[in-house]
Motif scaffolding. Structure first.
Motif, PDB file in Angstrom:
ATOM      1  N   THR A  74      -4.382   4.594  -1.055  1.00 57.39           N
ATOM      2  CA  THR A  74      -3.888   3.410  -1.762  1.00 57.39           C
ATOM      3  C   THR A  74      -4.127   2.114  -0.987  1.00 57.39           C
ATOM      4  O   THR A  74      -3.477   1.112  -1.244  1.00 57.39           O
ATOM      5  CB  THR A  74      -2.383   3.557  -2.072  1.00 57.39           C
TER       6      THR A  74
ATOM      7  N   HIS B  26       0.821  -1.212   0.000  1.00 58.77           N
ATOM      8  CA  HIS B  26       0.000   0.000   0.000  1.00 58.77           C
ATOM      9  C   HIS B  26       0.857   1.266   0.000  1.00 58.77           C
ATOM     10  O   HIS B  26       0.458   2.284  -0.570  1.00 58.77           O
ATOM     11  CB  HIS B  26      -0.910   0.028   1.236  1.00 58.77           C
TER      12      HIS B  26
ATOM     13  N   HIS C 185      -6.737   4.056  -5.124  1.00 58.65           N
ATOM     14  CA  HIS C 185      -6.058   3.125  -6.027  1.00 58.65           C
ATOM     15  C   HIS C 185      -6.141   1.728  -5.434  1.00 58.65           C
ATOM     16  O   HIS C 185      -5.807   1.512  -4.261  1.00 58.65           O
ATOM     17  CB  HIS C 185      -4.589   3.512  -6.216  1.00 58.65           C
TER      18      HIS C 185
ATOM     19  N   GLN D 251      -4.738  -2.063  -5.712  1.00 61.43           N
ATOM     20  CA  GLN D 251      -3.627  -2.816  -6.286  1.00 61.43           C
ATOM     21  C   GLN D 251      -4.007  -4.226  -6.735  1.00 61.43           C
ATOM     22  O   GLN D 251      -3.477  -4.742  -7.709  1.00 61.43           O
ATOM     23  CB  GLN D 251      -2.481  -2.929  -5.269  1.00 61.43           C
TER      24      GLN D 251
ATOM     25  N   ALA E 273       1.670   4.601  -3.162  1.00 55.96           N
ATOM     26  CA  ALA E 273       1.408   5.995  -2.772  1.00 55.96           C
ATOM     27  C   ALA E 273       2.643   6.857  -2.996  1.00 55.96           C
ATOM     28  O   ALA E 273       2.550   7.971  -3.541  1.00 55.96           O
ATOM     29  CB  ALA E 273       0.975   6.054  -1.307  1.00 55.96           C
TER      30      ALA E 273
END
Length: 368
Positions: A99, A13, A121, A123, A17
């Motif tokens: 993130t 995470h 976002h 992943q 970022a």
């Protein structure tokens, strides 16, 4: 641009970022960044070392069963939103980017309540609980995998952008990768890595298979053990025949992972989202062993995405042993045409411009 980044718990995470922040700073050198995380996550150590201002809130994740701890988590969330609003009012960001990780919840939610543009976002192929919740409030959503898009159907401004860490590794120097290992340029080698801390099951399978390397006489093997398994691995490697020892390179950690990865003929790896973004950005064939010890088993869909595209081979940990692993390694390393096809498929999945794509999304919502 004034940008708040939030995401925490694990490097998966945090590094996306930071990659987004780096892209913004390169595009607009006068960019100001504030990172909001927790004191318990890795971000509290990683982010300050990057010279980025860091503030913390106190928040924990929900448990998946009824628990008094969940009541406490709700209270921490409310307090976290209050603290986040205070930090956001003081910093006055143009946009807030989350993130993943539970720290994103109160920060991004607070930003949405204050009318500050927000982007999240994701992943992994299957979104985490926090991003599922936040997608209802975010002004934009960026995903790493095309397979994630259906999970965000009906949400605003959803873009398959890729993982921004791919942009960081895309410029890796292949020649330096070979030289750092003491290998001549073009030497075929397999890179095996179980993450920064190592992976016991993967390490055991590698140690079982290494004596079989005699049947792959021109292939070297770079084995990144993780610090806690390094001494044990060295002891086991000492038992190898002398003619094999020169072809096995054991390291507890790689400081130049992108360079070494760019030089590798094949990588054996877990299936964390950031790792796969790096692998595909560089177009490296892979054998993927998804960790069964992660939330929602999210690494398996990640690995399946590459396997379905012909870019990698997936072996479940329950099926993993030295024989199975060696057969997969041998089949790929002895078949040049297959290696090339897998590399091309991997490269086709790579999105080295991901950070720039996400930056454009951020600019879009900030300008509105």
């Amino acid at each position: 641009m004034r940008l708040v980044l939030t995401g925490g718990g694990t490097g998966g995470h945090i590094y996306p970022a930071l990659a987004i922040g780096r892209e913004a700073a390169e595009r607009e050198p006068d960019t100001s960044i504030l990172y909001i995380g927790t004191t318990k996550g890795l971000e509290s150590r990683i982010v300050p070392n990057q010279g980025i201002p860091f503030e913390s809130i106190d928040i924990t994740g929900f448990r998946r069963s009824l628990s008094i701890e969940n009541v406490k988590t709700v209270m921490r969330f409310v307090q976290g939103v209050r603290r986040s609003k205070q930090l956001l009012r003081e910093f006055k960001p143009d946009a807030v980017v989350g993130t993943g990780g539970y720290v994103c919840g109160p920060v991004v939610y607070a930003a949405s309540r204050l009318g500050i543009p927000t982007l999240i976002h994701e992943q992994n192929v299957v979104p985490g609980l926090t991003n599922k919740f936040l997608s209802r409030y975010a002004d934009a959503v960026a995903v790493s995998f095309a397979d994630s898009l259906p999970h965000f159907s009906g949400r605003r401004n959803v873009v398959h952008a890729g993982n921004p860490v791919a942009s960081t590794v895309s410029k890796a120097d292949r020649g330096r990768g070979f030289r750092s290992l003491g290998l001549a340029d073009g030497t075929p080698f397999v890179l095996a890595v179980g993450g920064s801390r190592g992976a016991k099951a993967l390490n055991e399978a590698i140690l079982e298979m290494l004596p079989r390397l005699e049947s792959l006489p021109n292939v070297h093997f770079v084995f990144v053990t993780g610090e806690r398994y390094y001494e044990e691995a060295l002891a086991r490697l000492g038992e190898l025949p002398t003619k094999l020892k020169g072809r096995v390179h054991a390291l507890h950690y790689l400081n130049n992972m992108p360079e070494v990865l760019s030089a590798a003929s094949l990588v054996v790896s877990r299936a964390g989202a950031s790792s796969l973004a790096e692998i595909t950005s560089l177009g490296v064939p892979s054998i993927l062993i998804p960790s069964p010890n992660v939330t929602n088993n999210h690494q398996q869909p990640n690995a399946e995405s590459l396997a379905d595209a012909g870019a990698g081979v997936m072996i479940l940990e329950k099926d993993l042993n030295g024989t199975v692993l060696f057969e997969s390694v041998s089949a790929i390393m002895q078949d040049t045409a297959r290696q090339e096809a897998m590399a091309a498929a991997s490269k086709a999945l790579g999105m080295p411009l991901a950070a720039g794509s996400i930056y454009e999304q951020i600019k879009g919502i900030a300008n509105k």
